[in-house]
Design a protein around this motif. Sequence first.
Motif, PDB file in Angstrom:
ATOM      1  N   UNK A  77       7.559  12.002  -4.239  1.00 13.79           N
ATOM      2  CA  UNK A  77       6.470  11.398  -3.475  1.00 13.79           C
ATOM      3  C   UNK A  77       5.265  11.146  -4.379  1.00 13.79           C
ATOM      4  N   UNK A  78       4.947  12.089  -5.246  1.00 14.34           N
ATOM      5  CA  UNK A  78       3.835  11.907  -6.184  1.00 14.34           C
ATOM      6  C   UNK A  78       4.135  10.760  -7.143  1.00 14.34           C
ATOM      7  N   UNK A  79       5.354  10.699  -7.653  1.00 12.99           N
ATOM      8  CA  UNK A  79       5.745   9.614  -8.548  1.00 12.99           C
ATOM      9  C   UNK A  79       5.675   8.274  -7.826  1.00 12.99           C
ATOM     10  N   UNK A  80       6.185   8.230  -6.618  1.00 14.48           N
ATOM     11  CA  UNK A  80       6.143   6.988  -5.837  1.00 14.48           C
ATOM     12  C   UNK A  80       4.697   6.531  -5.649  1.00 14.48           C
ATOM     13  N   UNK A  81       3.798   7.458  -5.344  1.00 14.24           N
ATOM     14  CA  UNK A  81       2.394   7.114  -5.182  1.00 14.24           C
ATOM     15  C   UNK A  81       1.808   6.520  -6.446  1.00 14.24           C
ATOM     16  N   UNK A  82       2.199   7.063  -7.611  1.00 16.47           N
ATOM     17  CA  UNK A  82       1.737   6.509  -8.888  1.00 16.47           C
ATOM     18  C   UNK A  82       2.200   5.081  -9.089  1.00 16.47           C
ATOM     19  N   UNK A  83       3.331   4.734  -8.480  1.00 15.94           N
ATOM     20  CA  UNK A  83       3.908   3.390  -8.599  1.00 15.94           C
ATOM     21  C   UNK A  83       3.502   2.480  -7.449  1.00 15.94           C
ATOM     22  N   UNK A  85       4.279   2.925  -4.332  1.00 18.07           N
ATOM     23  CA  UNK A  85       5.443   2.823  -3.456  1.00 18.07           C
ATOM     24  C   UNK A  85       5.432   3.998  -2.498  1.00 18.07           C
ATOM     25  N   UNK A  86       6.209   3.891  -1.437  1.00 13.31           N
ATOM     26  CA  UNK A  86       6.464   5.045  -0.590  1.00 13.31           C
ATOM     27  C   UNK A  86       7.656   5.796  -1.178  1.00 13.31           C
ATOM     28  N   UNK A  87       7.846   7.003  -0.725  1.00  9.03           N
ATOM     29  CA  UNK A  87       8.985   7.791  -1.189  1.00  9.03           C
ATOM     30  C   UNK A  87      10.289   7.096  -0.810  1.00  9.03           C
ATOM     31  N   UNK A  88      10.344   6.544   0.391  1.00  8.23           N
ATOM     32  CA  UNK A  88      11.547   5.841   0.840  1.00  8.23           C
ATOM     33  C   UNK A  88      11.827   4.622  -0.040  1.00  8.23           C
ATOM     34  N   UNK A  89      10.809   3.865  -0.368  1.00  6.29           N
ATOM     35  CA  UNK A  89      11.004   2.693  -1.230  1.00  6.29           C
ATOM     36  C   UNK A  89      11.522   3.100  -2.604  1.00  6.29           C
ATOM     37  N   UNK A 111      10.103  -0.534  13.635  1.00  2.00           N
ATOM     38  CA  UNK A 111      10.024  -1.765  12.858  1.00  2.00           C
ATOM     39  C   UNK A 111       9.311  -1.535  11.521  1.00  2.00           C
ATOM     40  N   UNK A 112       8.296  -0.684  11.495  1.00  2.38           N
ATOM     41  CA  UNK A 112       7.559  -0.410  10.258  1.00  2.38           C
ATOM     42  C   UNK A 112       8.490   0.209   9.211  1.00  2.38           C
ATOM     43  N   UNK A 113       9.399   1.073   9.654  1.00  5.19           N
ATOM     44  CA  UNK A 113      10.351   1.688   8.731  1.00  5.19           C
ATOM     45  C   UNK A 113      11.299   0.644   8.158  1.00  5.19           C
ATOM     46  N   UNK A 114      11.735  -0.270   9.003  1.00  2.00           N
ATOM     47  CA  UNK A 114      12.622  -1.341   8.543  1.00  2.00           C
ATOM     48  C   UNK A 114      11.918  -2.187   7.494  1.00  2.00           C
ATOM     49  N   UNK A 115      10.679  -2.585   7.756  1.00  2.00           N
ATOM     50  CA  UNK A 115       9.907  -3.372   6.786  1.00  2.00           C
ATOM     51  C   UNK A 115       9.753  -2.622   5.469  1.00  2.00           C
ATOM     52  N   UNK A 116       9.437  -1.343   5.572  1.00  2.00           N
ATOM     53  CA  UNK A 116       9.281  -0.505   4.370  1.00  2.00           C
ATOM     54  C   UNK A 116      10.585  -0.449   3.578  1.00  2.00           C
ATOM     55  N   UNK A 117      11.688  -0.209   4.260  1.00  2.00           N
ATOM     56  CA  UNK A 117      12.986  -0.112   3.593  1.00  2.00           C
ATOM     57  C   UNK A 117      13.389  -1.425   2.936  1.00  2.00           C
ATOM     58  N   UNK A 118      13.174  -2.533   3.630  1.00  2.00           N
ATOM     59  CA  UNK A 118      13.554  -3.831   3.081  1.00  2.00           C
ATOM     60  C   UNK A 118      12.744  -4.194   1.842  1.00  2.00           C
ATOM     61  N   UNK A 119      11.499  -3.765   1.789  1.00  2.00           N
ATOM     62  CA  UNK A 119      10.663  -4.098   0.637  1.00  2.00           C
ATOM     63  C   UNK A 119      11.035  -3.284  -0.602  1.00  2.00           C
ATOM     64  N   UNK A 120      11.929  -2.333  -0.460  1.00  2.00           N
ATOM     65  CA  UNK A 120      12.371  -1.541  -1.613  1.00  2.00           C
ATOM     66  C   UNK A 120      13.028  -2.411  -2.677  1.00  2.00           C
ATOM     67  N   UNK A 121      13.678  -3.484  -2.265  1.00  2.00           N
ATOM     68  CA  UNK A 121      14.324  -4.378  -3.241  1.00  2.00           C
ATOM     69  C   UNK A 121      13.305  -4.947  -4.219  1.00  2.00           C
ATOM     70  N   UNK A 122      12.099  -5.202  -3.737  1.00  2.00           N
ATOM     71  CA  UNK A 122      11.045  -5.735  -4.608  1.00  2.00           C
ATOM     72  C   UNK A 122      10.534  -4.688  -5.593  1.00  2.00           C
ATOM     73  N   UNK A 123      10.816  -3.421  -5.335  1.00  2.00           N
ATOM     74  CA  UNK A 123      10.336  -2.332  -6.183  1.00  2.00           C
ATOM     75  C   UNK A 123      11.261  -2.035  -7.355  1.00  2.00           C
ATOM     76  N   UNK A 124      12.458  -2.580  -7.362  1.00  2.00           N
ATOM     77  CA  UNK A 124      13.426  -2.267  -8.414  1.00  2.00           C
ATOM     78  C   UNK A 124      12.850  -2.495  -9.819  1.00  2.00           C
ATOM     79  N   UNK A 125      12.128  -3.585 -10.080  1.00  2.00           N
ATOM     80  CA  UNK A 125      11.593  -3.788 -11.434  1.00  2.00           C
ATOM     81  C   UNK A 125      10.580  -2.728 -11.885  1.00  2.00           C
ATOM     82  N   UNK A 126      10.013  -1.980 -10.962  1.00  2.00           N
ATOM     83  CA  UNK A 126       9.060  -0.934 -11.352  1.00  2.00           C
ATOM     84  C   UNK A 126       9.755   0.300 -11.912  1.00  2.00           C
ATOM     85  N   UNK A 127      11.076   0.359 -11.762  1.00  2.00           N
ATOM     86  CA  UNK A 127      11.829   1.515 -12.235  1.00  2.00           C
ATOM     87  C   UNK A 127      12.195   1.337 -13.707  1.00  2.00           C
TER      88      UNK A 127
END
Length: 145
Positions: A77-83, A85-89, A111-127
């Motif tokens: 969660x701390x790492x996600x915050x630095x990026x 992102x949410x922990x789920x993303x 619906x908010x969870x679905x939106x959050x989960x779907x946006x995880x694909x956009x986060x892949x380049x941050x890894x």
Amino acid sequence: EQPQYHLFHRHRVEAELDELCKEYGLGLVTYSPLYNGILSGKYNAGIPSGSRAALESMGWIRDKITEDTLDAVRQLTALAGDLDLTTAQLAIAWILRRKEVSSVITGASRLEQLDENLSAAEAVPTLTDDVLEHIEQIMGNTPDD
């Protein structure tokens, strides 16, 4: 193949199916990316009322919410915050970065969870490699081949 795959359950995909996927060009549709909600970070401060783990019939989820598990998730969660992102993303992006993963089956109760989960694909380049190494240090569970 439709295996369970998440940061706490890695062996089947990474040690057993990886080479098969590469050799035959197979794709995986994985499920349980948030480990029954644990990797969403929602249990970091306890079991919230209204969550699945709060239900009497879901004791099996509570059994998985250990101090060691929560310690790892809190660090994620701390790492996600630095990026930013949410922990789920972060957890879902970590799965989607793998070439053999074609898709991730994820659930959402709002619906908010679905939106959050779907946006995880956009986060892949941050890894980046550094971020992935940090995740490995947190988890300490790289499967042996």
